[in-house]
Design a protein around this motif. Structure first.
Motif, PDB file in Angstrom:
ATOM      1  N   ASN A 102      13.620  34.938  18.196  1.00  0.00           N
ATOM      2  CA  ASN A 102      13.326  36.371  18.317  1.00  0.00           C
ATOM      3  C   ASN A 102      14.409  36.978  19.204  1.00  0.00           C
ATOM      4  OD1 ASN A 102      12.265  38.918  18.556  1.00  0.00           O
ATOM      5  ND2 ASN A 102      10.254  38.252  19.260  1.00  0.00           N
ATOM      6  N   THR A 108      14.055  40.253  21.579  1.00  0.00           N
ATOM      7  CA  THR A 108      13.272  40.016  22.794  1.00  0.00           C
ATOM      8  C   THR A 108      14.061  39.200  23.817  1.00  0.00           C
ATOM      9  OG1 THR A 108      11.231  40.044  21.505  1.00  0.00           O
ATOM     10  CG2 THR A 108      11.119  39.049  23.699  1.00  0.00           C
ATOM     11  N   LYS A 123      16.787  41.142  25.728  1.00  0.00           N
ATOM     12  CA  LYS A 123      16.259  42.029  26.777  1.00  0.00           C
ATOM     13  C   LYS A 123      16.025  41.290  28.085  1.00  0.00           C
ATOM     14  CE  LYS A 123      13.963  45.240  23.597  1.00  0.00           C
ATOM     15  NZ  LYS A 123      12.646  45.766  23.133  1.00  0.00           N
TER      16      LYS A 123
END
Length: 433
Positions: free
Chosen positions: A60, A63, A66
């Motif tokens: 992912n 995500t 970040k």
């Protein structure tokens, strides 16, 4: 070679997490071997390229980006590289491959480190690699020659930047194990020794063999004969020694060990100190005058394009060809200022600042590792020991500290809850009586 790379990428498609974590330490050796004859692109580079292609498929990625602790310096380096390629000599393919290996591969490592078992696998992979390197370093010391590097260099199996150091310094052969230079081996092994020492402190059950291995990894860099390694190793050792001697247990034994070291290695220590004071005469090798000469060589090339530099590897492909006095360009700043200008130097500095900020967020002594990196890279060059290694070592520390702090917090909450329950229980029993 191509078959091996294809097999690895196929394995990564099946088990991406394991493929990423196992590659981390072995890239320090696989980086020696060109994927294509006559090119500097290595097996490690192509493996990392395959992992980056699979990254958005297997993780992912949005995500993970970040939460990535080194996102800002990674973006700043990207801006620097793009600016240099747009405004100076263009080297897009080489720049992309280099950027991917050094700055995107650590992102892949961060993306797959989700559980403690993942971190355990990464640590075990590093332990196995560095244990083999340490054992071979002792073999090299005993034989007074590096058979592996001699063989692969003679058979032209490796890139030209893999060097076999045969000279003696401070009375012994300069060991380098399977690294391309003694400097690279020394800083890499010291850094990993510190990471493993931090892990060892968190272990409830201390393992003697692991302790011996950590001590060995701290000692071997002092056999490289590289003063830049000595300075970096000493900086990294500061928090370790401070903690060891702060503990009052076995005080007499510790004092005895220090006295024994001074007694046995007194002459070597004096020679080492003299080599820093009289760097041009005490021992053969780099000196302040030599570095000043190298600085004088790079000044006109830097002034030619001070903001964005002259282009990827310009210092090796052009500067070295026209002025041999550049020698090994023994400071990261010489290379950055010529190749990428002030933008590149500031981007590199942001990487060190980011390591410092992320480590000191958990432990104040985290400042010593980035300090050792910046000092070592300022006074010497560490071929093939790029920022990806230091990012990955820092990621290990960040995960270790975060998960250990979480565990301690849970334990404290549990103890507080038990303390709240027990008094009530005692009061009820008292009333019953």
């Amino acid at each position: 070679m191509h078959v091996a790379i294809a097999v690895y990428i196929a394995f990564a498609f099946i088990n991406y997490r394991v493929a990423v974590l196992l590659l981390a330490p072995w890239g320090l050796f696989l980086g020696h071997f060109p994927a294509v004859d006559g090119q500097y692109t290595s097996i490690f580079d192509l493996c990392c390229l395959g992992l980056t292609v699979l990254l958005p498929i297997k993780t992912n990625i949005i995500t993970k980006i970040k939460t990535y602790p080194f996102l800002i310096p990674t973006l700043l380096v990207l801006v620097s590289y793009c600016t240099t390629n747009l405004l100076a000599e263009t080297h897009w393919p080489s720049t992309i491959i280099f950027y991917n290996t050094v700055f995107l591969y650590p992102l892949a490592v961060w993306s797959v480190l989700e559980e403690k078992d993942d971190l355990r696998l990464l640590l075990i992979s590093n332990i196995v690699f560095f244990a083999l390197c340490a054992i071979y370093a002792l073999v090299e010391l005993a034989l007074d020659q590096n058979i592996i590097l001699e063989t692969i260099i003679q058979k032209r199996m490796v890139n030209e930047n893999v060097l076999n150091y045969t000279e003696a310094r401070f009375g012994i052969k300069r060991i380098q194990s399977v690294f391309c230079t003694p400097m690279s081996m020394g800083l890499a092994m010291t850094t990993f020794a510190y990471v493993l020492y931090e892990k060892y402190k968190m272990m409830e059950e201390k393992i003697l063999l692991l302790f011996v291995f950590i001590v060995m990894c701290f000692i071997l860099p002092w056999l490289t004969g590289a003063r830049s390694v000595f300075v970096s190793a000493l900086i990294i050792l500061i928090p370790v020694l401070r903690e060891v001697f702060k503990d009052g247990r076995f005080a007499l034994l510790k004092i005895g060990i220090v006295g024994l070291v001074v007694f046995v290695g007194g002459n070597w220590i004096l020679t080492l100190i003299d080599s820093f004071v009289h760097s041009d005469t005490a021992v053969a090798g780099s000196s302040l005058d030599m570095r000043l000469m190298q600085f004088a060589v790079i000044v006109p090339f830097f002034l030619n394009s001070p903001i964005w530099g002259n282009g990827y590897a310009f210092i090796w492909t052009f500067v070295k060809a026209v002025d041999k006095d550049i020698l090994g360009a023994e400071s990261i700043w010489f290379q950055l200022l010529v190749d990428y200008g002030l933008l590149g130097a500031l981007a590199y500095l942001s990487c060190i600042v980011s390591i410092h900020r992320n480590l000191t967020r958990f432990r104040p002594e985290g400042k010593f590792l980035p300090l050792a990196i910046i000092v070592g890279c300022t006074v010497s060059t560490f071929l093939e020991l790029e920022m990806n290694f230091f990012f990955i070592m820092s990621i290990i520390l960040i995960k270790l500290y975060a998960w250990n702090d979480e565990e301690n917090a849970r334990q404290n909450i549990k103890e507080d809850d038990e303390a709240d329950i027990n008094p009530k229980k005692d009061l009820q029993e008292s009333k019953a009586d």
